[in-house]
Design a protein around this motif. Structure first.
Motif, PDB file in Angstrom:
ATOM      1  N   ILE A 198      11.920  -7.394   2.453  1.00  0.00           N
ATOM      2  CA  ILE A 198      11.444  -6.335   1.563  1.00  0.00           C
ATOM      3  C   ILE A 198      12.320  -5.092   1.661  1.00  0.00           C
ATOM      4  O   ILE A 198      12.610  -4.441   0.643  1.00  0.00           O
ATOM      5  N   GLU A 199      12.776  -4.758   2.863  1.00  0.00           N
ATOM      6  CA  GLU A 199      13.627  -3.577   3.029  1.00  0.00           C
ATOM      7  C   GLU A 199      14.921  -3.730   2.236  1.00  0.00           C
ATOM      8  O   GLU A 199      15.367  -2.794   1.550  1.00  0.00           O
ATOM      9  N   PHE A 505       2.944 -10.395  -5.875  1.00  0.00           N
ATOM     10  CA  PHE A 505       1.863 -11.253  -5.389  1.00  0.00           C
ATOM     11  C   PHE A 505       0.953 -10.482  -4.428  1.00  0.00           C
ATOM     12  O   PHE A 505      -0.272 -10.552  -4.524  1.00  0.00           O
ATOM     13  N   ILE A 506       1.559  -9.731  -3.495  1.00  0.00           N
ATOM     14  CA  ILE A 506       0.765  -8.929  -2.554  1.00  0.00           C
ATOM     15  C   ILE A 506      -0.090  -7.919  -3.313  1.00  0.00           C
ATOM     16  O   ILE A 506      -1.280  -7.748  -3.027  1.00  0.00           O
ATOM     17  N   ASN A 507       0.512  -7.245  -4.279  1.00  0.00           N
ATOM     18  CA  ASN A 507      -0.234  -6.261  -5.075  1.00  0.00           C
ATOM     19  C   ASN A 507      -1.421  -6.892  -5.794  1.00  0.00           C
ATOM     20  O   ASN A 507      -2.474  -6.280  -5.945  1.00  0.00           O
ATOM     21  N   LYS A 508      -1.230  -8.138  -6.234  1.00  0.00           N
ATOM     22  CA  LYS A 508      -2.246  -8.796  -7.056  1.00  0.00           C
ATOM     23  C   LYS A 508      -3.451  -9.256  -6.235  1.00  0.00           C
ATOM     24  O   LYS A 508      -4.590  -9.174  -6.696  1.00  0.00           O
ATOM     25  N   VAL A 509      -3.216  -9.737  -4.990  1.00  0.00           N
ATOM     26  CA  VAL A 509      -4.316 -10.410  -4.280  1.00  0.00           C
ATOM     27  C   VAL A 509      -4.769  -9.728  -2.993  1.00  0.00           C
ATOM     28  O   VAL A 509      -5.895  -9.954  -2.538  1.00  0.00           O
ATOM     29  N   ALA A 510      -3.912  -8.917  -2.363  1.00  0.00           N
ATOM     30  CA  ALA A 510      -4.236  -8.408  -1.020  1.00  0.00           C
ATOM     31  C   ALA A 510      -5.261  -7.280  -1.060  1.00  0.00           C
ATOM     32  O   ALA A 510      -5.208  -6.396  -1.918  1.00  0.00           O
ATOM     33  N   THR A 511      -6.203  -7.313  -0.114  1.00  0.00           N
ATOM     34  CA  THR A 511      -7.127  -6.193   0.078  1.00  0.00           C
ATOM     35  C   THR A 511      -6.670  -5.299   1.223  1.00  0.00           C
ATOM     36  O   THR A 511      -7.162  -4.184   1.375  1.00  0.00           O
ATOM     37  N   SER A 512      -5.710  -5.794   2.046  1.00  0.00           N
ATOM     38  CA  SER A 512      -5.130  -4.980   3.119  1.00  0.00           C
ATOM     39  C   SER A 512      -3.755  -5.529   3.467  1.00  0.00           C
ATOM     40  O   SER A 512      -3.437  -6.685   3.175  1.00  0.00           O
ATOM     41  N   VAL A 513      -2.933  -4.669   4.076  1.00  0.00           N
ATOM     42  CA  VAL A 513      -1.574  -5.045   4.473  1.00  0.00           C
ATOM     43  C   VAL A 513      -1.401  -4.736   5.951  1.00  0.00           C
ATOM     44  O   VAL A 513      -1.689  -3.620   6.397  1.00  0.00           O
ATOM     45  N   THR A 522       0.378  -2.324  12.380  1.00  0.00           N
ATOM     46  CA  THR A 522      -0.335  -1.202  11.752  1.00  0.00           C
ATOM     47  C   THR A 522      -1.038  -1.724  10.511  1.00  0.00           C
ATOM     48  O   THR A 522      -0.428  -2.422   9.691  1.00  0.00           O
ATOM     49  N   LEU A 523      -2.311  -1.393  10.362  1.00  0.00           N
ATOM     50  CA  LEU A 523      -3.114  -1.871   9.240  1.00  0.00           C
ATOM     51  C   LEU A 523      -3.183  -0.811   8.144  1.00  0.00           C
ATOM     52  O   LEU A 523      -3.411   0.372   8.416  1.00  0.00           O
ATOM     53  N   TYR A 524      -2.996  -1.240   6.889  1.00  0.00           N
ATOM     54  CA  TYR A 524      -3.118  -0.369   5.721  1.00  0.00           C
ATOM     55  C   TYR A 524      -4.163  -0.978   4.788  1.00  0.00           C
ATOM     56  O   TYR A 524      -4.015  -2.123   4.339  1.00  0.00           O
ATOM     57  N   ASP A 529       1.607  -1.355  -3.018  1.00  0.00           N
ATOM     58  CA  ASP A 529       1.979  -0.006  -3.450  1.00  0.00           C
ATOM     59  C   ASP A 529       1.302   1.054  -2.583  1.00  0.00           C
ATOM     60  O   ASP A 529       1.908   2.085  -2.260  1.00  0.00           O
ATOM     61  N   TYR A 530       0.057   0.806  -2.190  1.00  0.00           N
ATOM     62  CA  TYR A 530      -0.649   1.730  -1.305  1.00  0.00           C
ATOM     63  C   TYR A 530       0.079   1.803   0.042  1.00  0.00           C
ATOM     64  O   TYR A 530       0.266   2.892   0.603  1.00  0.00           O
ATOM     65  N   TYR A 531       0.489   0.650   0.554  1.00  0.00           N
ATOM     66  CA  TYR A 531       1.215   0.584   1.829  1.00  0.00           C
ATOM     67  C   TYR A 531       2.506   1.400   1.766  1.00  0.00           C
ATOM     68  O   TYR A 531       2.817   2.173   2.678  1.00  0.00           O
ATOM     69  N   VAL A 532       3.262   1.261   0.679  1.00  0.00           N
ATOM     70  CA  VAL A 532       4.520   1.999   0.528  1.00  0.00           C
ATOM     71  C   VAL A 532       4.257   3.507   0.478  1.00  0.00           C
ATOM     72  O   VAL A 532       4.947   4.297   1.130  1.00  0.00           O
ATOM     73  N   ASP A 533       3.241   3.913  -0.280  1.00  0.00           N
ATOM     74  CA  ASP A 533       2.909   5.338  -0.394  1.00  0.00           C
ATOM     75  C   ASP A 533       2.496   5.919   0.959  1.00  0.00           C
ATOM     76  O   ASP A 533       2.896   7.035   1.315  1.00  0.00           O
ATOM     77  N   LYS A 534       1.683   5.175   1.719  1.00  0.00           N
ATOM     78  CA  LYS A 534       1.219   5.670   3.017  1.00  0.00           C
ATOM     79  C   LYS A 534       2.379   5.760   4.012  1.00  0.00           C
ATOM     80  O   LYS A 534       2.432   6.704   4.816  1.00  0.00           O
TER      81      LYS A 534
END
Length: 651
Positions: A198-199, A505-513, A522-524, A529-534
């Motif tokens: 991803i990086e 896919f992660i954006n579509k189905v995940a409730t946490s990262v 570390t749990l988000y 997109d929420y994970y990237v922003d945090k």
């Protein structure tokens, strides 16, 4: 300016037509995504665009002198050179220019007749060559190479490695790095995000957004397409459709277009049925024969609409757990993962509850797949433990596809595990995953990556577990299959833990990262997109806190020193110390500013939009010379100020 056009091209295989009347326009600044099902003809069309094959109908028109760079899915750099030598070979022409410049400099220096026509011609030749050398980043190309290699995770300790000793994934990344450095007019990339974490994907997205040439991208990475492309060409049902927008826009507009096409088609079908019914009932009746004949002529002249797509063959499946699990599905406590007692990441903690979908992310090599295997008991934890909750039954999707017996047929791969199931039911289930007819007789080892992935999903769906552990489940799947998988996960009545680099896919189905790093997890509580922003927010807060702590430390140190002096002496000493500290701080601040300016200018000189602009390069070089001079002076001033402060504090 148009670089390349496909004009009404077609490909036939005997009486069969793969596609026909396909049109595609590539401008000099195009950002095009080419999409379609596996087997729709994307690779065939690319072969035509590259000139490797000719269309059976229509034509491919290319701009004179057009240069095309192509990255195939299986491309890996094949070279006997080292990593850095291979990248430098792209700029061999600049090295030749540099040698020629030195030769001209020597000739000019040894010339005695500065008034002769030969001398004037010599200096003109030198000026022109120097101009061209600067315009093509002759002094900055090595920095450009380093920037691209760093983006693909090739640090300086890798520069001298022989390419022949690299892994397949590393060779593929190098092939893409070399293509980017070559700066072709048109870059055609077939699944460029394979083998990238991803990086690196994020870096690549940022880099090619500034690419000066045109881009044509074939990819199943929908997040990547959303970030890069501004046009979509879709090949479907033997023809092409065009959409002006990114992938998400294409999905929305395609749905709207299909809805309108179905509305028009159904309206026409109703009209046809009405006319045909009238003709059938009235053609033989004397009183209404003429009207029936008129209706029949109307039917014959009607321009009938083709049946729209939407009911084409595609996989359709679902996951369903046979029994309900307890509320706590998985607990991982202070775990350390790795091999041979060498820890890769620790401590890792997971508290996964029922009906949640957790994505695990992290760089390549951090141990994401190892973590899944440790949870399953396939690889022991170095430290810590994993515990499943009450009534939890586990299903596992292995990206390495070790759960398949490559010697069996497709039918037996399923039937042997469910021997009491009637053959008709086994075939029906396989059919829902697109294994129809003689497909079920194929040997598993002969299947494509996508077919093996669908077979694994078939096995998983038949197990009816309430907890699914999935390792890169979207690998090898085309976009349609990914969407079916996403819907199956969203409809699932159980719990899911998965590893994926597919950000869409992660954006579509995940409730946490859950992010895995060498220092732990570390749990988000959100999607990708929420994970990237945090992460961005946390980095900004950390920088601000570090700055504040530095100020507080400086103040505390000053206070301790002051307490040792009398009040009057302390006052005078504080005044002098503040003066010296201020001088040092101002000098240091100036050094940092100038150093940052220098870095920005050096980066700007390697930016694709500036490399071919002589005016910009000359201006940037002038700025760089001035800033370098100012930086040298500022560093001297800082050293003097620091020495003065150090001597004062030692008194």
């Amino acid at each position: 300016m148009i670089l390349l056009q496909a004009q009404a091209v077609a490909r036939h295989f005997g009486a069969d037509v793969l596609f026909s009347n396909v049109n595609l326009d590539i401008q000099d600044n195009s950002r095009i995504g080419l999409v379609g099902k596996n087997g729709a003809g994307k690779s065939t069309l690319i072969s035509m665009l590259l000139g490797d094959s000719e269309p059976d109908e229509g034509q491919i028109v290319r701009k004179k002198g057009l240069t095309i760079g192509y990255l195939a899915q299986t491309t890996g750099l094949d070279s006997d050179r080292t990593v850095f030598e291979e990248m430098k070979s792209v700029f061999a022409y600049l090295k030749e220019m540099e040698v020629k410049l030195h030769q001209l400099e020597e000739q000019i220096a040894t010339s005695t007749d500065h008034q002769s026509a030969a001398y004037e011609q010599l200096t003109k030749q030198y000026d022109q060559l120097l101009h061209d050398f600067n315009a093509q980043n002759g002094y900055g190309y090595e920095n450009e190479i380093k920037a691209v290699l760093h983006g693909f995770h090739f640090d300086e300790d890798m520069y001298d490695h022989a390419i022949t000793d690299l892994s397949g994934g590393q060779k593929t990344r190098l092939a893409l790095a070399k293509l980017l450095l070559e700066k072709r007019d048109l870059l055609i990339l077939d699944e460029p995000t394979n083998h990238l974490d991803i990086e690196t994907l994020t870096w690549l997205e940022n880099y090619i957004q500034g690419y000066q040439g045109a881009l044509l991208i074939v990819s199943h990475d929908r997040y990547f397409l959303d970030k890069i492309v501004t046009e979509i060409y879709e090949i479907t049902h033997g023809h092409s459709n065009y959409y002006k927008g990114n992938y998400s826009y294409y999905i929305k507009e395609k749905a709207a277009r299909l809805a309108q096409e179905w509305k028009s088609y159904e309206k026409q079908q109703a009209e046809i049925n009405k006319l045909e019914d009238f003709v059938n009932r009235n053609l033989v009746r004397a009183s209404t024969t003429k009207r029936a004949q008129s209706r029949r002529k109307q039917l014959e002249k009607m321009d009938r609409l083709e049946r729209p797509e939407g009911y084409e063959k595609g996989p359709h499946f679902s996951f369903e757990g046979e029994k309900e699990s307890g509320n706590v599905v998985l607990t991982v406590s202070d775990a350390a993962i790795g091999y041979n007692q060498t820890t890769i990441a620790a401590p890792i903690n997971i508290d996964l509850r029922k009906h949640k979908v957790m994505a695990i992310v992290g760089p390549n090599g951090i141990g994401k797949s190892t973590l899944l295997k440790s949870i399953l008991g396939k690889i022991p934890f170095i430290k810590g433990s994993a515990e499943l909750g009450t009534n939890v039954t586990v299903g596992y999707y292995d990206q390495e596809q070790q759960n398949l017996d490559f010697k069996k047929t497709v039918l037996n791969e399923i039937w042997d595990e469910h021997p009491t199931m009637p053959e008709r039911d086994v075939r029906s289930i396989l059919g829902s995953f697109l294994f129809v007819g003689d497909d079920v007789k194929k040997i598993v080892g002969s299947l494509s990556g996508g077919e093996k992935a669908r077979l694994l999903l078939t096995k998983l769906a038949l197990e009816h577990n309430n907890f699914l552990i999935l390792d890169e489940p979207t690998n090898h799947l085309d976009i349609d299959s990914k969407e079916v998988l996403e819907q199956a996960i969203l409809d699932f009545n159980g719990t899911i833990l998965f590893v994926s680099h597919d950000r869409y896919f992660i954006n579509k189905v995940a409730t946490s990262v859950l992010e895995i790093e060498p220092t732990g997890s570390t749990l988000y509580l959100g999607d990708y997109d929420y994970y990237v922003d945090k992460k961005k927010e946390q980095a900004e807060l950390a920088a601000a806190k570090a700055s504040e702590q530095s100020d507080q430390t400086a103040q505390a140190t000053s206070s301790v020193s002051d307490s040792k002096l009398s009040y009057q002496q302390s006052k005078e000493r504080q005044k002098q110390e503040r003066k010296l500290q201020r001088a040092q701080a101002e000098a240091e601040s100036l050094v940092e500013q100038l150093d940052a300016q220098k870095s920005e200018i050096e980066v700007a000189m390697t930016a694709p939009e500036n490399l071919n602009d002589l005016g910009k390069l000359q201006a940037l070089q002038k700025q760089l010379d001035q800033v370098t001079s100012d930086l040298t002076a500022a560093e001297t001033a800082w050293e003097e100020a620091s020495l003065a402060l150090e001597e004062f504090l030692e008194q």
